[in-house]
Design a protein around this motif. Sequence first.
Motif, PDB file in Angstrom:
ATOM      1  N   VAL A   6       7.181  82.660  90.776  1.00  0.00           N
ATOM      2  CA  VAL A   6       8.091  83.135  91.827  1.00  0.00           C
ATOM      3  C   VAL A   6       9.073  82.039  92.218  1.00  0.00           C
ATOM      4  O   VAL A   6      10.276  82.273  92.356  1.00  0.00           O
ATOM      5  CB  VAL A   6       7.299  83.613  93.060  1.00  0.00           C
ATOM      6  CG1 VAL A   6       8.247  83.919  94.222  1.00  0.00           C
ATOM      7  CG2 VAL A   6       6.468  84.839  92.719  1.00  0.00           C
ATOM      8  N   ILE A   7       8.546  80.824  92.395  1.00  0.00           N
ATOM      9  CA  ILE A   7       9.402  79.683  92.763  1.00  0.00           C
ATOM     10  C   ILE A   7      10.418  79.399  91.660  1.00  0.00           C
ATOM     11  O   ILE A   7      11.600  79.171  91.927  1.00  0.00           O
ATOM     12  CB  ILE A   7       8.548  78.431  93.042  1.00  0.00           C
ATOM     13  CG1 ILE A   7       7.706  78.643  94.306  1.00  0.00           C
ATOM     14  CG2 ILE A   7       9.446  77.198  93.202  1.00  0.00           C
ATOM     15  CD1 ILE A   7       6.729  77.533  94.581  1.00  0.00           C
ATOM     16  N   LYS A   9      11.602  81.462  89.420  1.00  0.00           N
ATOM     17  CA  LYS A   9      12.592  82.550  89.392  1.00  0.00           C
ATOM     18  C   LYS A   9      13.625  82.361  90.498  1.00  0.00           C
ATOM     19  O   LYS A   9      14.825  82.534  90.285  1.00  0.00           O
ATOM     20  CB  LYS A   9      11.888  83.896  89.535  1.00  0.00           C
ATOM     21  CG  LYS A   9      12.811  85.101  89.438  1.00  0.00           C
ATOM     22  CD  LYS A   9      12.021  86.391  89.521  1.00  0.00           C
ATOM     23  CE  LYS A   9      12.932  87.611  89.472  1.00  0.00           C
ATOM     24  NZ  LYS A   9      13.698  87.693  88.225  1.00  0.00           N
ATOM     25  N   TYR A  10      13.150  81.974  91.682  1.00  0.00           N
ATOM     26  CA  TYR A  10      14.051  81.740  92.811  1.00  0.00           C
ATOM     27  C   TYR A  10      15.009  80.587  92.503  1.00  0.00           C
ATOM     28  O   TYR A  10      16.216  80.688  92.742  1.00  0.00           O
ATOM     29  CB  TYR A  10      13.242  81.434  94.066  1.00  0.00           C
ATOM     30  CG  TYR A  10      14.087  80.985  95.240  1.00  0.00           C
ATOM     31  CD1 TYR A  10      14.807  81.907  95.998  1.00  0.00           C
ATOM     32  CD2 TYR A  10      14.178  79.630  95.585  1.00  0.00           C
ATOM     33  CE1 TYR A  10      15.593  81.507  97.068  1.00  0.00           C
ATOM     34  CE2 TYR A  10      14.957  79.219  96.653  1.00  0.00           C
ATOM     35  CZ  TYR A  10      15.661  80.157  97.392  1.00  0.00           C
ATOM     36  OH  TYR A  10      16.446  79.745  98.437  1.00  0.00           O
ATOM     37  N   GLN A  11      14.474  79.495  91.965  1.00  0.00           N
ATOM     38  CA  GLN A  11      15.313  78.336  91.642  1.00  0.00           C
ATOM     39  C   GLN A  11      16.367  78.686  90.594  1.00  0.00           C
ATOM     40  O   GLN A  11      17.515  78.241  90.694  1.00  0.00           O
ATOM     41  CB  GLN A  11      14.433  77.191  91.145  1.00  0.00           C
ATOM     42  CG  GLN A  11      13.557  76.575  92.218  1.00  0.00           C
ATOM     43  CD  GLN A  11      12.600  75.536  91.662  1.00  0.00           C
ATOM     44  OE1 GLN A  11      12.234  75.562  90.484  1.00  0.00           O
ATOM     45  NE2 GLN A  11      12.185  74.597  92.513  1.00  0.00           N
ATOM     46  N   ASN A  13      17.672  81.666  90.066  1.00  0.00           N
ATOM     47  CA  ASN A  13      18.662  82.537  90.702  1.00  0.00           C
ATOM     48  C   ASN A  13      19.651  81.729  91.535  1.00  0.00           C
ATOM     49  O   ASN A  13      20.862  81.982  91.502  1.00  0.00           O
ATOM     50  CB  ASN A  13      17.970  83.582  91.583  1.00  0.00           C
ATOM     51  CG  ASN A  13      17.246  84.650  90.778  1.00  0.00           C
ATOM     52  OD1 ASN A  13      17.548  84.856  89.608  1.00  0.00           O
ATOM     53  ND2 ASN A  13      16.298  85.321  91.399  1.00  0.00           N
ATOM     54  N   ILE A  14      19.147  80.744  92.275  1.00  0.00           N
ATOM     55  CA  ILE A  14      20.013  79.893  93.083  1.00  0.00           C
ATOM     56  C   ILE A  14      20.947  79.086  92.191  1.00  0.00           C
ATOM     57  O   ILE A  14      22.137  78.925  92.481  1.00  0.00           O
ATOM     58  CB  ILE A  14      19.184  78.947  93.977  1.00  0.00           C
ATOM     59  CG1 ILE A  14      18.463  79.748  95.060  1.00  0.00           C
ATOM     60  CG2 ILE A  14      20.065  77.878  94.607  1.00  0.00           C
ATOM     61  CD1 ILE A  14      19.380  80.441  96.042  1.00  0.00           C
ATOM     62  N   GLU A  17      23.661  81.367  90.884  1.00  0.00           N
ATOM     63  CA  GLU A  17      24.555  81.760  91.980  1.00  0.00           C
ATOM     64  C   GLU A  17      25.510  80.631  92.358  1.00  0.00           C
ATOM     65  O   GLU A  17      26.721  80.821  92.476  1.00  0.00           O
ATOM     66  CB  GLU A  17      23.727  82.168  93.199  1.00  0.00           C
ATOM     67  CG  GLU A  17      24.569  82.573  94.398  1.00  0.00           C
ATOM     68  CD  GLU A  17      23.724  82.904  95.618  1.00  0.00           C
ATOM     69  OE1 GLU A  17      24.284  82.974  96.724  1.00  0.00           O
ATOM     70  OE2 GLU A  17      22.494  83.086  95.458  1.00  0.00           O
TER      71      GLU A  17
END
Length: 216
Positions: A6-7, A9-11, A13-14, A17
């Motif tokens: 999860v972490i 995937k978040y990193q 995405n950031i 972006e």
Amino acid sequence: MTLPVVIGKYQKNITVERLKQTYTLLQQAVLASQAQYGDIINWDVSVGIDKDSENPTMGVEYAKAFADKYFIPHLKLAHPPVLAQLKTLGYPNYKVKSGAIYMGYTVNKYIAELPNGVTLFFDYNGNSSLNTYTLPIIFVDINGKQEPNIVGRDFFLFQFELTSSKKLSLIGSSWKRDRLKELCLDKAADGNGFGSIYCGTLIFVDGWQIKDDYPW
């Protein structure tokens, strides 16, 4: 999904972006300057050659003049840009995944910090030992001084293409995906990890996404 997944995937995405946002901001600055100074192919990027100079910051001084004319007026900044050694503003050594230093914190860059935490480092591509310079380049740190400060993770490179178009793009944007992936994995480089500077272009070519085979 597990917490590390999860972490991660978040990193990712950031990263995508912020990199895409920066690409858009720089392209908007180019368009604004073209409205004022004409097509980018006619911009004054010449810096000449001064082999007798002993000024180690010559390239970045050229970059400052270039940025001040064509970019800074069209960018919203957290505060005025500064020409300085990275370490004087608290920036670290930038490394590749192997741990080798790609850009040391003692180098001089023209540093512009954006309100969203992105930092731009303006410089000129060339050979400082010969005092020969070609075209401006822009290093981008998508999260400023925050870790990991690793090439291909939060540190990327934009360049003006060495063609008549002088188009601003991520380095190697005209290459095919297989070649970019090979470089990003550093399988086509000399083993020092510097090929990962092409990783940002792989994200761009993949439609602004980090795919499963990206060497994260």
